[in-house]
Design an enzyme around this catalytic site. Sequence first.
Site, short mmCIF file in Angstrom:
data_model
loop_
_atom_site.label_atom_id
_atom_site.label_comp_id
_atom_site.label_asym_id
_atom_site.label_seq_id
_atom_site.Cartn_x
_atom_site.Cartn_y
_atom_site.Cartn_z
N ARG A 163 12.25 -16.39 4.03
CA ARG A 163 11.71 -16.57 5.40
C ARG A 163 11.93 -15.29 6.24
O ARG A 163 12.25 -15.37 7.43
CB ARG A 163 12.38 -17.76 6.10
CG ARG A 163 12.13 -19.11 5.43
CD ARG A 163 10.67 -19.51 5.50
NE ARG A 163 10.44 -20.85 4.99
CZ ARG A 163 10.15 -21.16 3.72
NH1 ARG A 163 10.04 -20.19 2.81
NH2 ARG A 163 9.93 -22.40 3.37
N SER A 233 9.43 -27.08 8.84
CA SER A 233 10.90 -27.07 8.85
C SER A 233 11.36 -26.40 10.14
O SER A 233 10.98 -25.26 10.41
CB SER A 233 11.46 -26.28 7.67
OG SER A 233 11.08 -26.84 6.46
N GLU A 328 14.14 -21.75 12.10
CA GLU A 328 13.03 -20.97 11.51
C GLU A 328 11.91 -20.81 12.54
O GLU A 328 11.25 -19.78 12.61
CB GLU A 328 12.49 -21.72 10.27
CG GLU A 328 11.27 -21.07 9.66
CD GLU A 328 10.61 -21.93 8.59
OE1 GLU A 328 11.28 -22.34 7.62
OE2 GLU A 328 9.40 -22.19 8.72
P1 FAD Z 1 2.05 -18.33 14.28
O1 FAD Z 1 2.91 -19.54 14.46
O2 FAD Z 1 0.82 -18.24 15.10
O3 FAD Z 1 2.94 -17.03 14.49
C1 FAD Z 1 4.19 -16.91 13.87
C2 FAD Z 1 4.82 -15.56 14.24
O4 FAD Z 1 4.04 -14.48 13.72
C3 FAD Z 1 4.87 -15.30 15.75
O5 FAD Z 1 6.06 -14.59 16.02
C4 FAD Z 1 3.64 -14.43 16.01
O6 FAD Z 1 3.78 -13.62 17.16
C5 FAD Z 1 3.59 -13.60 14.75
N1 FAD Z 1 2.22 -13.20 14.38
C6 FAD Z 1 1.19 -14.04 14.10
N2 FAD Z 1 0.12 -13.34 13.69
C7 FAD Z 1 0.46 -12.03 13.72
C8 FAD Z 1 -0.21 -10.81 13.38
N3 FAD Z 1 -1.47 -10.81 12.92
N4 FAD Z 1 0.45 -9.65 13.51
C9 FAD Z 1 1.73 -9.63 13.94
N5 FAD Z 1 2.43 -10.75 14.28
C10 FAD Z 1 1.81 -11.93 14.16
N6 FAD Z 1 6.16 -22.26 6.25
C11 FAD Z 1 6.54 -21.98 4.97
O7 FAD Z 1 6.97 -20.84 4.70
N7 FAD Z 1 6.48 -22.92 3.98
C12 FAD Z 1 6.03 -24.16 4.19
O8 FAD Z 1 5.99 -24.96 3.28
C13 FAD Z 1 5.61 -24.49 5.51
N8 FAD Z 1 5.15 -25.75 5.79
C14 FAD Z 1 4.75 -26.05 7.05
C15 FAD Z 1 4.27 -27.34 7.29
C16 FAD Z 1 3.84 -27.69 8.57
C17 FAD Z 1 3.32 -29.08 8.81
C18 FAD Z 1 3.87 -26.74 9.61
C19 FAD Z 1 3.38 -27.09 10.97
C20 FAD Z 1 4.37 -25.46 9.39
C21 FAD Z 1 4.82 -25.11 8.10
N9 FAD Z 1 5.33 -23.83 7.81
C22 FAD Z 1 5.70 -23.50 6.52
C23 FAD Z 1 5.43 -22.81 8.88
C24 FAD Z 1 4.11 -22.05 9.13
O9 FAD Z 1 3.05 -22.69 8.48
C25 FAD Z 1 4.18 -20.60 8.65
O10 FAD Z 1 5.22 -19.92 9.30
C26 FAD Z 1 2.87 -19.85 8.89
O11 FAD Z 1 2.86 -18.63 8.19
C27 FAD Z 1 2.62 -19.59 10.38
O12 FAD Z 1 1.31 -19.09 10.51
P2 FAD Z 1 0.61 -19.07 11.94
O13 FAD Z 1 -0.67 -18.35 11.78
O14 FAD Z 1 0.52 -20.42 12.49
O15 FAD Z 1 1.66 -18.19 12.75
N1 EPU Z 2 16.46 -34.09 1.77
C1 EPU Z 2 17.14 -35.19 2.16
N2 EPU Z 2 16.78 -35.78 3.34
C2 EPU Z 2 15.78 -35.28 4.12
C3 EPU Z 2 15.09 -34.13 3.71
C4 EPU Z 2 15.46 -33.54 2.51
O1 EPU Z 2 18.06 -35.65 1.49
O2 EPU Z 2 15.52 -35.88 5.17
C5 EPU Z 2 16.79 -33.48 0.47
C6 EPU Z 2 15.67 -33.76 -0.55
O3 EPU Z 2 15.85 -35.00 -1.18
C7 EPU Z 2 15.80 -32.60 -1.50
C8 EPU Z 2 16.30 -31.46 -0.60
O4 EPU Z 2 16.83 -32.07 0.57
O5 EPU Z 2 16.77 -32.88 -2.47
C9 EPU Z 2 15.22 -30.45 -0.26
O6 EPU Z 2 14.13 -31.11 0.39
P1 EPU Z 2 12.61 -30.64 0.19
O7 EPU Z 2 12.34 -30.47 -1.26
O8 EPU Z 2 11.76 -31.55 0.97
O9 EPU Z 2 12.56 -29.18 0.77
P2 EPU Z 2 13.26 -28.50 2.02
O10 EPU Z 2 14.39 -27.66 1.52
O11 EPU Z 2 13.57 -29.49 3.06
C10 EPU Z 2 11.85 -26.33 1.87
C11 EPU Z 2 11.10 -25.45 2.83
C12 EPU Z 2 9.72 -26.04 3.11
C13 EPU Z 2 8.96 -26.12 1.80
C14 EPU Z 2 9.74 -27.02 0.83
C15 EPU Z 2 9.10 -27.08 -0.54
C16 EPU Z 2 12.73 -24.30 4.21
C17 EPU Z 2 13.37 -24.20 5.54
N3 EPU Z 2 11.85 -25.30 4.06
O12 EPU Z 2 12.08 -27.55 2.54
O13 EPU Z 2 9.04 -25.13 4.00
O14 EPU Z 2 7.66 -26.66 2.01
O15 EPU Z 2 11.09 -26.49 0.67
O16 EPU Z 2 9.34 -25.91 -1.22
O17 EPU Z 2 13.00 -23.48 3.34
C18 EPU Z 2 8.71 -24.64 6.30
O18 EPU Z 2 9.27 -23.56 6.09
O19 EPU Z 2 8.22 -24.93 7.42
C19 EPU Z 2 8.59 -25.62 5.22
C20 EPU Z 2 8.06 -26.83 5.37
#
Ligand code: FAD
Ligand code: EPU
Length: 347
Positions: A163, A233, A328
């Site tokens: 991240r 997250s 995050e």
């Molecule tokens: P924004 O939220 O619009 O911006 C994020 C940051 O980047 C801000 O600081 C902004 O100023 C900067 N920025 C944006 N665009 C630019 C640019 N072109 N140049 C310079 N700076 C810029 N993240 C994960 O890693 N894994 C996941 O599994 C994951 N699951 C998610 C699930 C949900 C339901 C949600 C809502 C979010 C999740 N995220 C996850 C977080 C998010 O999707 C990522 O961080 C994504 O890359 C953000 O993209 P955005 O375009 O919305 O960025």
């Molecule tokens: N868990 C619990 N209770 C909960 C949630 C999770 O016990 O309420 C346990 C799960 O059972 C599992 C472990 O925690 O054993 C990990 O959970 P999960 O696999 O759902 O993943 P996570 O660690 O919670 C991370 C990333 C996600 C990404 C998933 C899948 C971070 C901060 N989050 O979540 O990214 O999608 O792994 O790889 O690293 C994001 O960054 O926004 C995001 C959604």
Amino acid sequence: MEIKKHASLKAFHTFGIEQTCAYLAVVESIEDVIQLFNDATFKDLPKLFLGKGSNMLFTQHYEGVVIINRLLGKTVTETESHYLLHVDGGEDWPALVEWCVKQGIGGVENLALIPGCAGSAPIQNIGAYGLELQNICDYVDVLDLTTFETRRMSSADCKFGYRDSIFKHALYEKCFITALGLKLPKQWQAINQYGPLQSIPKDELSPHSIFERVCQVRMEKLPDPAKVGNAGSFFKNPVITQDHYDQLVSQHSGMVAYPALGGMKVAAGWLIDQCGLKGVSVNGAQVNPLQALVLTNVNNCSADDVVELASLVKKTVWDKYQIELEHEVRFMGSKKETNLAEIEAGR
Ligand code: FAD
Ligand code: EPU
């Protein structure tokens, strides 16, 4: 380019919280960005780039210019061994992943359904289900905001981490990401170590089957921002020392953690869950009952409600485990980025 004065940000971020900004500009080209930075009206105002706002919490009215990245376009070229994708920064990431899978281009499917723009993906090195952007990133194109020249950075230049990347440190506020290059081997290899992906039978493994399973798991666990506001997250998974882990695990059986970054990476969702915080609310902000790492806007919450809930979660986890959670989600204040500790100190 479209520029609005005193605009609502509600449709431009995924928390669904009512918040406003002094100016909102939608940029469709690099020239638009240069024009904005040189325009006398905006020159001295703070500026914030935004993709889809899916990693943002606007804690106050923003007194500057929010710049929405809508640079669109993508091309694919091939070498004997790889597909090379050049993707403009404003392209929708989940749509790109789906498109690749439909074209038979494998290698991105584990990153399905992650909201956001392609240009934001390198900033926190998006990751899920065993894959991080850094594993497939060839280069990142940026506009230098001092010289207004563009340059190409290699994946190594981006200093990717969990991240994390150079865009949060040395290049913070110094550049605008204009495009992303992905390098995907034609000899596809499944990444299926993550629990629910392991159950796909070997002879059924394909980019499509992994894509489908990832989408299914995500839809079961993570709230859809179109229905319930959230930013994924809320906290990162913390890394603690082996000694701290050994001490904790002797008192708390079943603790979910694995070796990473010279210590043990602990599942923050498990910690929050074990503190009994699932479903706990502050006004309309709630700890998601299915995935405790996600804080949601279940009933028209304010940014203050989210901040208060995040403080409660952080303190409760600290009191029980002496583990410090780091958020995050990026917090944006009235003029500059802020964070939970700074807001707590100012109260
Ligand atoms: P924004 O939220 O619009 O911006 C994020 C940051 O980047 C801000 O600081 C902004 O100023 C900067 N920025 C944006 N665009 C630019 C640019 N072109 N140049 C310079 N700076 C810029 N993240 C994960 O890693 N894994 C996941 O599994 C994951 N699951 C998610 C699930 C949900 C339901 C949600 C809502 C979010 C999740 N995220 C996850 C977080 C998010 O999707 C990522 O961080 C994504 O890359 C953000 O993209 P955005 O375009 O919305 O960025
Ligand atoms: N868990 C619990 N209770 C909960 C949630 C999770 O016990 O309420 C346990 C799960 O059972 C599992 C472990 O925690 O054993 C990990 O959970 P999960 O696999 O759902 O993943 P996570 O660690 O919670 C991370 C990333 C996600 C990404 C998933 C899948 C971070 C901060 N989050 O979540 O990214 O999608 O792994 O790889 O690293 C994001 O960054 O926004 C995001 C959604």
